[in-house]
Design a protein around this motif. Structure first.
Motif, short mmCIF file in Angstrom:
data_model
loop_
_atom_site.label_atom_id
_atom_site.label_comp_id
_atom_site.label_asym_id
_atom_site.label_seq_id
_atom_site.Cartn_x
_atom_site.Cartn_y
_atom_site.Cartn_z
N PRO A 62 0.81 -1.03 0.12
CA PRO A 62 0.03 0.01 0.19
C PRO A 62 0.71 1.40 0.01
N ILE A 63 1.83 1.22 0.72
CA ILE A 63 2.94 2.48 0.78
C ILE A 63 3.68 2.44 -0.43
N ALA A 64 3.92 1.60 -0.98
CA ALA A 64 4.68 1.48 -2.55
C ALA A 64 3.80 2.11 -3.41
N GLU A 65 2.75 1.63 -3.44
CA GLU A 65 1.72 2.32 -4.44
C GLU A 65 1.36 3.94 -4.23
N TYR A 66 1.36 4.16 -2.89
CA TYR A 66 1.04 5.53 -2.76
C TYR A 66 2.34 6.38 -3.06
N ILE A 67 3.49 5.94 -2.49
CA ILE A 67 4.82 6.46 -3.08
C ILE A 67 4.83 6.57 -4.73
N TYR A 68 4.61 5.43 -5.51
CA TYR A 68 4.84 5.53 -6.86
C TYR A 68 3.77 6.65 -7.45
N SER A 69 2.53 6.67 -7.02
CA SER A 69 1.61 7.39 -7.44
C SER A 69 1.84 8.94 -7.08
N GLU A 70 2.04 9.29 -5.80
CA GLU A 70 2.60 10.62 -5.63
C GLU A 70 3.71 11.19 -6.19
N GLY A 71 4.51 10.30 -6.40
CA GLY A 71 5.85 10.63 -6.85
C GLY A 71 5.90 10.99 -8.53
N THR A 72 5.18 9.92 -9.11
CA THR A 72 5.30 10.12 -10.74
C THR A 72 4.20 11.08 -10.99
N LYS A 73 3.26 11.24 -10.38
CA LYS A 73 2.30 12.54 -10.63
C LYS A 73 3.06 13.98 -10.53
N ARG A 74 4.26 14.04 -9.75
CA ARG A 74 5.07 15.31 -9.67
C ARG A 74 6.40 15.09 -10.48
N ARG A 122 11.08 10.40 -11.01
CA ARG A 122 11.44 8.66 -11.49
C ARG A 122 11.20 7.73 -10.18
N VAL A 123 10.35 6.92 -10.12
CA VAL A 123 10.04 6.16 -8.87
C VAL A 123 10.33 4.85 -9.11
N GLN A 124 10.93 4.14 -8.12
CA GLN A 124 10.87 2.69 -8.12
C GLN A 124 10.62 2.28 -6.69
N ALA A 125 9.48 1.47 -6.73
CA ALA A 125 8.62 1.06 -5.51
C ALA A 125 8.32 -0.23 -5.46
N LEU A 126 9.45 -0.96 -4.47
CA LEU A 126 9.19 -2.39 -4.39
C LEU A 126 8.24 -2.65 -2.98
N GLY A 127 7.30 -3.61 -3.41
CA GLY A 127 6.31 -3.71 -2.22
C GLY A 127 6.38 -5.22 -1.74
N GLY A 128 5.13 -5.76 -1.25
CA GLY A 128 5.09 -7.12 -0.43
C GLY A 128 5.11 -8.13 -1.52
N ALA A 129 4.81 -9.08 -0.49
CA ALA A 129 4.95 -10.49 -1.50
C ALA A 129 4.35 -11.72 -0.66
N LYS A 130 4.16 -12.73 -1.46
CA LYS A 130 3.73 -13.97 -0.87
C LYS A 130 4.32 -15.06 -1.74
N ASN A 131 5.35 -15.74 -1.27
CA ASN A 131 6.18 -16.43 -2.03
C ASN A 131 6.03 -18.10 -1.94
#
Ligand code: NAD
Length: 498
Positions: free
Chosen positions: A227-239, A242-251
């Motif tokens: 959820p925080i990765a999505e937030y930072i990606y959308s807020e950063g790219t909107k401005r 360049r954003v690279q946001a690595l998120g959670g997992a279920k491996n």
């Protein structure tokens, strides 16, 4: 109890205003207070970075690399102290903390190749007396926001490379275990990094928002929950950043009927319960192809899970420490309750574990669920604790379908002796990092790390060759030096070699 300050322009800055408690998860005691940066403090770090940038971008890459060589030496000299700091605040065992540091140092080693990795490309005579080259230039001021679970390694994925590429870097580490991150950053200053090229600001959402909103910050690297990765990606790219946001997992780990079971069990034990399951590459689902391998797996896992050596991670020789916070412990226990309520078979229950002498620590014992199905929350969600779920399927195709249908796609692996099955798996699985008889396929520093689907937002993976691309801008230069006394008439047709 001590106060953990920011590190701005080469100086420790106490910070004013808000602080957060930092706990020893093995005892539940507050051991430090960390400063939480406000907007003005973040701006101080940005201003220092802006001031340092012109000289740093013009510093020869070989000189930047020399600082990284000294940094690597210092990291190796201070390995024991760093591992202690990680273990005290995160809870992972000393051996695991040392392992994360060593993998972080590999990224410093990669950064030591700066003159080689920044070489660019050159062509002579692309036209008459015309040469062309592509240059890799730094972006400027860049920032990184990192999670609690690798306080040494994940920051080291980012700033050594960003810095040797000629950028100035601001790091906002996790506020839950910031001491080792600060200690390591101070070693980089000791290695000779000019002031302002690297700053550390501690903080929470307020500090992150200040970095996102600052026009001077041109790129953001984030590692943390989805959820925080999505937030930072959308807020950063909107401005326009360049954003690279690595998120959670279920491996998922797939166990084929022909797997070498003893080796697969050892691999699963480490990958599911190492670091108390608080790894983005932890295996949290074992997908057994056939009832026979599933039954045999349960039989072999149970005594090993019950025999896990669990205690305060700062003591050598343990398998598992506590979870990072009381909230993390309660969340994991809540998922185990939900698994029982939703009808999974609880084979080993870690909820009631008490570690003698550490009654207030955030411990949960190794837990195993069998007969888990995709609708259950223990299957769909990232639990981030020592909980392994077994899902039984009838074929490799069904196992792959299950994995491909999951919203996350960070890591996966297959245990088999069948090359054809392994090759099919590597080709068709929709996951960014794949292991064949390797449970934690975290790429080495000269490859790049990244998941697919909702495990990564952005085009490039982290560190390695993709990291170089992320932290540089390409410039293509075409240059003509006409021969003396020659004169070219005006050309109105589009220039070509035709
Ligand atoms: P987190 O998302 O809670 O925190 C990560 C960072 O974001 C921290 O620095 C934190 O201070 C900041 N943050 C927290 N809330 C914020 C908000 N509302 N706005 C802006 N910033 C905020 O993650 P965590 O609990 O520290 O780490 C665990 C998570 O990280 C897991 O989901 C794990 O899978 C993931 N992770 C992923 C990778 C990967 O490479 N994909 C690696 C390590 C961890």
């Amino acid at each position: 109890m001590s106060h953990i300050p920011h590190l701005i322009n080469g100086q420790r800055i106490a910070g004013t205003g808000r602080t957060a408690d930092v706990f020893n998860p093995a005892t539940g005691e507050v051991i430090h207070q960390v400063a939480l940066a406000d907007r003005a403090t973040v701006q101080q770090a940005i201003d220092a970075a802006k001031t340092a940038f012109p000289a740093w971008r013009n510093t020869p890459p070989a000189k930047r690399a020399q600082i990284m060589f000294r940094f690597k030496q210092l990291l190796e000299q201070h390995e024991g102290a760093i591992a202690q700091l990680i273990s005290q605040e995160h809870g992972k065992t000393l051996e695991d903390a040392t392992g994360e540091l060593k993998r972080g140092i590999e990224n410093v080693e990669f950064a030591c190749g700066a003159p080689q990795i920044l070489k660019g490309e050159y062509n002579r005579n692309v036209g008459p007396n015309i040469d062309a080259w592509s240059d890799l230039q730094p972006i400027g001021v860049v920032a990184g926001i990192t999670p609690f679970n690798f306080p040494a390694m994940v920051p080291l994925w980012m700033y050594p490379l960003a810095i040797v590429c000629g950028n100035c870097f601001i790091l906002k580490p996790s506020e839950r275990d910031p001491s080792s991150t600060l200690y390591i950053a101070e070693l980089l200053i000791e290695a000779g990094l000019p002031k302002g090229v690297m700053s550390v600001v501690h903080g929470d959402k307020a500090a992150v928002d200040a970095l996102i909103e600052a026009p001077e910050v041109k790129a953001l690297s984030f590692v943390g929950s989805t959820p925080i990765a999505e937030y930072i990606y959308s807020e950063g790219t909107k401005r326009g950043k360049r954003v690279q946001a690595l998120g959670g997992a279920k491996n998922h780990a797939v166990l084929m009927p022909d797997a070498d079971l003893d080796n697969a069990v050892s691999a699963l034990m480490g990958a599911a319960y190492g670091s108390c399951g608080e790894r983005c590459m932890a295996i949290s689902v074992a997908v057994c192809v056939g009832e026979q391998i599933a039954d045999a797996l349960v039989e072999k896992l149970v005594p090993q899970i019950q025999g896990l050596k669990i205690g305060a991670g700062t003591v050598c020789g343990l398998d598992m420490g506590p979870l990072v916070t009381a909230a993390a412990r309660d969340k994991v226990k809540g998922y185990i309750d939900a698994g029982v309520a939703q009808g999974a078979s609880l084979v080993v229950d870690g909820r009631d574990l008490v570690v003698a002498g550490h009654e207030n620590g955030y411990f949960v014992g190794g837990t195993l669920f069998d007969k888990v199905t995709p609708e259950m929350s223990i299957y769909s969600d990232e639990i981030f604790g020592p909980v392994l779920c077994i899902v039984r399927v009838g074929s490799l195709e069904a196992a792959m379908q299950l994995i491909n249908d999951h919203e996350y796609g960070n890591g996966t692996c297959i245990f088999t002796r069948d090359g054809e099955a392994a090759r099919l798996f590597c080709d068709e699985i929709e996951v960014g990092m794949v292991g064949v008889n390797v449970p934690l396929p975290v790429p080495v520093s000269y490859h790049s790390f990244g998941g697919w689907k909702r495990s990564l937002f952005g085009d490039l993976h982290a560190y390695g060759p993709d990291g170089v691309r992320f932290y540089t801008r390409k410039k293509a230069i075409t240059q003509r030096w006409p021969q003396r006394a020659s004169h070219e008439a005006a050309q109105f047709a589009f220039p070509s070699n035709g």
